[in-house]
Design a protein around this motif. Structure first.
Motif, PDB file in Angstrom:
ATOM      1  N   LYS A 132     -13.774   1.076   3.804  1.00  0.00           N
ATOM      2  CA  LYS A 132     -13.899   0.043   4.824  1.00  0.00           C
ATOM      3  C   LYS A 132     -13.299  -1.277   4.360  1.00  0.00           C
ATOM      4  N   PRO A 133     -12.765  -2.071   5.301  1.00  0.00           N
ATOM      5  CA  PRO A 133     -12.226  -3.385   4.915  1.00  0.00           C
ATOM      6  C   PRO A 133     -13.333  -4.356   4.539  1.00  0.00           C
ATOM      7  N   ASP A 134     -13.025  -5.250   3.621  1.00  0.00           N
ATOM      8  CA  ASP A 134     -13.947  -6.319   3.249  1.00  0.00           C
ATOM      9  C   ASP A 134     -13.116  -7.580   3.008  1.00  0.00           C
ATOM     10  N   ASP A 135     -13.520  -8.430   2.085  1.00  0.00           N
ATOM     11  CA  ASP A 135     -12.758  -9.654   1.828  1.00  0.00           C
ATOM     12  C   ASP A 135     -11.523  -9.419   0.960  1.00  0.00           C
ATOM     13  N   THR A 136     -11.352  -8.202   0.461  1.00  0.00           N
ATOM     14  CA  THR A 136     -10.211  -7.909  -0.412  1.00  0.00           C
ATOM     15  C   THR A 136      -8.910  -7.964   0.377  1.00  0.00           C
ATOM     16  N   LEU A 137      -7.891  -8.591  -0.226  1.00  0.00           N
ATOM     17  CA  LEU A 137      -6.569  -8.669   0.394  1.00  0.00           C
ATOM     18  C   LEU A 137      -5.609  -7.737  -0.326  1.00  0.00           C
ATOM     19  N   TYR A 138      -4.740  -7.076   0.462  1.00  0.00           N
ATOM     20  CA  TYR A 138      -3.787  -6.117  -0.087  1.00  0.00           C
ATOM     21  C   TYR A 138      -2.370  -6.577   0.240  1.00  0.00           C
ATOM     22  N   PRO A 139      -1.536  -6.783  -0.778  1.00  0.00           N
ATOM     23  CA  PRO A 139      -0.164  -7.244  -0.507  1.00  0.00           C
ATOM     24  C   PRO A 139       0.671  -6.156   0.163  1.00  0.00           C
ATOM     25  N   SER A 152      -6.535  -4.888   6.029  1.00  0.00           N
ATOM     26  CA  SER A 152      -6.601  -3.483   6.409  1.00  0.00           C
ATOM     27  C   SER A 152      -5.290  -3.044   7.046  1.00  0.00           C
ATOM     28  N   PHE A 153      -5.147  -1.735   7.183  1.00  0.00           N
ATOM     29  CA  PHE A 153      -3.966  -1.178   7.840  1.00  0.00           C
ATOM     30  C   PHE A 153      -3.965  -1.548   9.319  1.00  0.00           C
ATOM     31  N   THR A 154      -5.142  -1.610   9.918  1.00  0.00           N
ATOM     32  CA  THR A 154      -5.257  -2.001  11.322  1.00  0.00           C
ATOM     33  C   THR A 154      -4.731  -3.410  11.531  1.00  0.00           C
ATOM     34  N   GLU A 155      -5.075  -4.323  10.614  1.00  0.00           N
ATOM     35  CA  GLU A 155      -4.587  -5.694  10.701  1.00  0.00           C
ATOM     36  C   GLU A 155      -3.067  -5.732  10.552  1.00  0.00           C
ATOM     37  N   LEU A 156      -2.525  -4.926   9.651  1.00  0.00           N
ATOM     38  CA  LEU A 156      -1.078  -4.865   9.459  1.00  0.00           C
ATOM     39  C   LEU A 156      -0.380  -4.394  10.737  1.00  0.00           C
ATOM     40  N   GLN A 157      -0.926  -3.363  11.367  1.00  0.00           N
ATOM     41  CA  GLN A 157      -0.322  -2.861  12.608  1.00  0.00           C
ATOM     42  C   GLN A 157      -0.307  -3.927  13.692  1.00  0.00           C
ATOM     43  N   SER A 158      -1.402  -4.707  13.779  1.00  0.00           N
ATOM     44  CA  SER A 158      -1.468  -5.783  14.775  1.00  0.00           C
ATOM     45  C   SER A 158      -0.401  -6.836  14.499  1.00  0.00           C
ATOM     46  N   ILE A 159      -0.220  -7.176  13.224  1.00  0.00           N
ATOM     47  CA  ILE A 159       0.788  -8.167  12.847  1.00  0.00           C
ATOM     48  C   ILE A 159       2.182  -7.677  13.211  1.00  0.00           C
ATOM     49  N   LEU A 215     -15.856   0.137  -5.971  1.00  0.00           N
ATOM     50  CA  LEU A 215     -16.345   1.500  -6.160  1.00  0.00           C
ATOM     51  C   LEU A 215     -15.211   2.472  -6.454  1.00  0.00           C
ATOM     52  N   TYR A 216     -14.021   2.096  -5.996  1.00  0.00           N
ATOM     53  CA  TYR A 216     -12.892   3.006  -6.134  1.00  0.00           C
ATOM     54  C   TYR A 216     -11.715   2.310  -6.824  1.00  0.00           C
ATOM     55  N   ARG A 217     -10.829   3.191  -7.339  1.00  0.00           N
ATOM     56  CA  ARG A 217      -9.540   2.722  -7.817  1.00  0.00           C
ATOM     57  C   ARG A 217      -8.475   3.241  -6.866  1.00  0.00           C
ATOM     58  N   ARG A 218      -7.438   2.444  -6.635  1.00  0.00           N
ATOM     59  CA  ARG A 218      -6.366   2.871  -5.730  1.00  0.00           C
ATOM     60  C   ARG A 218      -5.233   3.498  -6.522  1.00  0.00           C
ATOM     61  N   CYS A 219      -4.664   4.526  -5.977  1.00  0.00           N
ATOM     62  CA  CYS A 219      -3.494   5.143  -6.587  1.00  0.00           C
ATOM     63  C   CYS A 219      -2.372   4.108  -6.632  1.00  0.00           C
ATOM     64  N   PRO A 220      -1.793   3.850  -7.805  1.00  0.00           N
ATOM     65  CA  PRO A 220      -0.746   2.828  -7.903  1.00  0.00           C
ATOM     66  C   PRO A 220       0.572   3.245  -7.265  1.00  0.00           C
ATOM     67  N   ASP A 221       0.714   4.529  -6.909  1.00  0.00           N
ATOM     68  CA  ASP A 221       1.962   4.994  -6.297  1.00  0.00           C
ATOM     69  C   ASP A 221       1.951   4.856  -4.779  1.00  0.00           C
ATOM     70  N   CYS A 222       0.837   5.212  -4.147  1.00  0.00           N
ATOM     71  CA  CYS A 222       0.801   5.138  -2.681  1.00  0.00           C
ATOM     72  C   CYS A 222       0.064   3.899  -2.160  1.00  0.00           C
ATOM     73  N   ASN A 223      -0.724   3.240  -3.010  1.00  0.00           N
ATOM     74  CA  ASN A 223      -1.410   1.989  -2.662  1.00  0.00           C
ATOM     75  C   ASN A 223      -2.087   2.022  -1.291  1.00  0.00           C
ATOM     76  N   PRO A 224      -3.087   2.871  -1.103  1.00  0.00           N
ATOM     77  CA  PRO A 224      -3.764   2.924   0.203  1.00  0.00           C
ATOM     78  C   PRO A 224      -4.557   1.657   0.474  1.00  0.00           C
ATOM     79  N   MET A 225      -4.797   1.403   1.762  1.00  0.00           N
ATOM     80  CA  MET A 225      -5.628   0.270   2.158  1.00  0.00           C
ATOM     81  C   MET A 225      -6.598   0.728   3.230  1.00  0.00           C
TER      82      MET A 225
END
Length: 325
Positions: free
Chosen positions: A242-249, A300-307, A190-200
């Motif tokens: 919201k997070p889904d099956d998409t993975l963000y590097p 998600s960012f939450t998953e990153l923080q946990s890692i 539904l959305y496009r992510r800004c290529p500069d800040c790359n939100p998740m």
């Protein structure tokens, strides 16, 4: 004779039936010249094309393929230069003969890749192609360019699926058509992510709607978002990312005191404890201090923080930070 300057189209004819033996020789005036060695029959076949052999079945098979390709391309609404490009892509000006491990010949255009080979063998193999082994020796990615005479064994994985980037690798019409058809059947984000800040998902984001109704997501502190807010504040929209099956590097930088087994503990934490795949890892040790950069993907960012919390409690680790995108 020039190294690699031989092309044997007698044993491996082109798709249109052309046969000849090409060799590059150094002439007395200092330039490489390509010599074509052909029999009278080969010359005649080259001049008359597919009708030379007067084999009605072969002629009709070629015409059938030509009609099918033209109708398929036209049905997809391609016009002008793009239409001609697809036609040329389907009927190669020059080609190479490659082989499956069982000896089945696969004709491909020059500069074709393992991905093109996989789709020529079978569409399903192409859609799930993961890697290949070339000439029973070289382990290769699906992006590897093939050469005349290569024996290619493609390995598939049901969890592998085409992405937009596959179109940068695929060369043949058949491969590109299958990839495009697959991508069209998938739900578009539904959305496009800004290529500069790359939100998740999980980060504070804001959306901006353009004149076409497309929404681009930015982090709230993104300089581009701040500028847009001052110029086009009416275009700001509320979004729920919201997070889904998409993975963000993501990439994290780690600083730690060097010790025995440190790197193994880091890898074990990410791959075994957290069940993540590492894309890249770079580590440098100097004067008992280790700096390590690790790239992997999260939902998600939450998953990153946990890692990052898990890694921070590993003995010796002093600092864990997310690298700036």
């Amino acid at each position: 004779e020039k190294p690699g300057g031989i092309a044997n189209y007698i044993d491996s004819p082109k798709e249109n039936g052309y046969q000849s033996y090409h060799v590059k020789l150094l002439a007395s005036f200092g330039r490489w010249q390509e010599v074509h060695i052909s029999s009278e029959r080969m010359i005649r076949d080259s001049q008359l094309g597919c009708v030379a052999s007067r084999n009605e079945d072969n002629i009709w098979q070629w015409i059938k393929k030509f009609r099918m390709v033209l109708r398929d391309i036209a049905a997809r609404g391609q016009e002008g230069e793009s239409f001609i490009e697809e036609v040329v892509r389907s009927f190669y000006n020059d080609d190479i003969m490659t082989f499956t491990p069982q000896g089945k010949p696969i004709v491909l255009p020059q500069r074709a890749t393992v991905m093109d080979f996989a789709f020529e063998v079978h569409t399903e193999l192409g859609l799930h192609a993961k890697y290949a082994r070339i000439n029973n020796q070289l382990l290769a990615s699906v992006k590897t360019r093939l050469h005349r005479g290569d024996i290619v064994e493609v390995f598939a994985d049901p969890d592998i699926h085409p992405t937009d980037e596959w179109l940068d690798t695929a060369l043949t019409y058949k491969a590109r058509r299958a990839i495009t058809n697959y991508l069209k059947q998938q739900p578009r984000p539904l959305y496009r992510r800004c290529p500069d800040c790359n939100p998740m998902p999980g980060e504070e984001v804001i959306g901006f709607k353009d004149s076409d109704g497309n929404i681009t997501l930015h982090k709230r502190d993104c300089p581009i978002a701040i500028r847009l807010a001052s110029q086009k504040g009416d275009n700001i929209v509320s979004v729920e990312f919201k997070p889904d099956d998409t993975l963000y590097p993501v990439t994290i930088n780690i600083r730690a005191v060097d010790r025995y087994h440190l790197l193994i503990d880091l890898v074990d934490c990410i791959t075994n404890d957290l069940n993540l795949s590492i894309d890249t890892l770079h580590s440098v040790s100097e004067d008992a201090i280790v700096t390590c950069s690790i790239t992997f993907s999260v939902h998600s960012f939450t998953e990153l923080q946990s890692i990052m919390r898990h890694i921070s409690i590993i003995p010796g680790v002093d600092e864990v930070k997310r690298a700036m995108d």
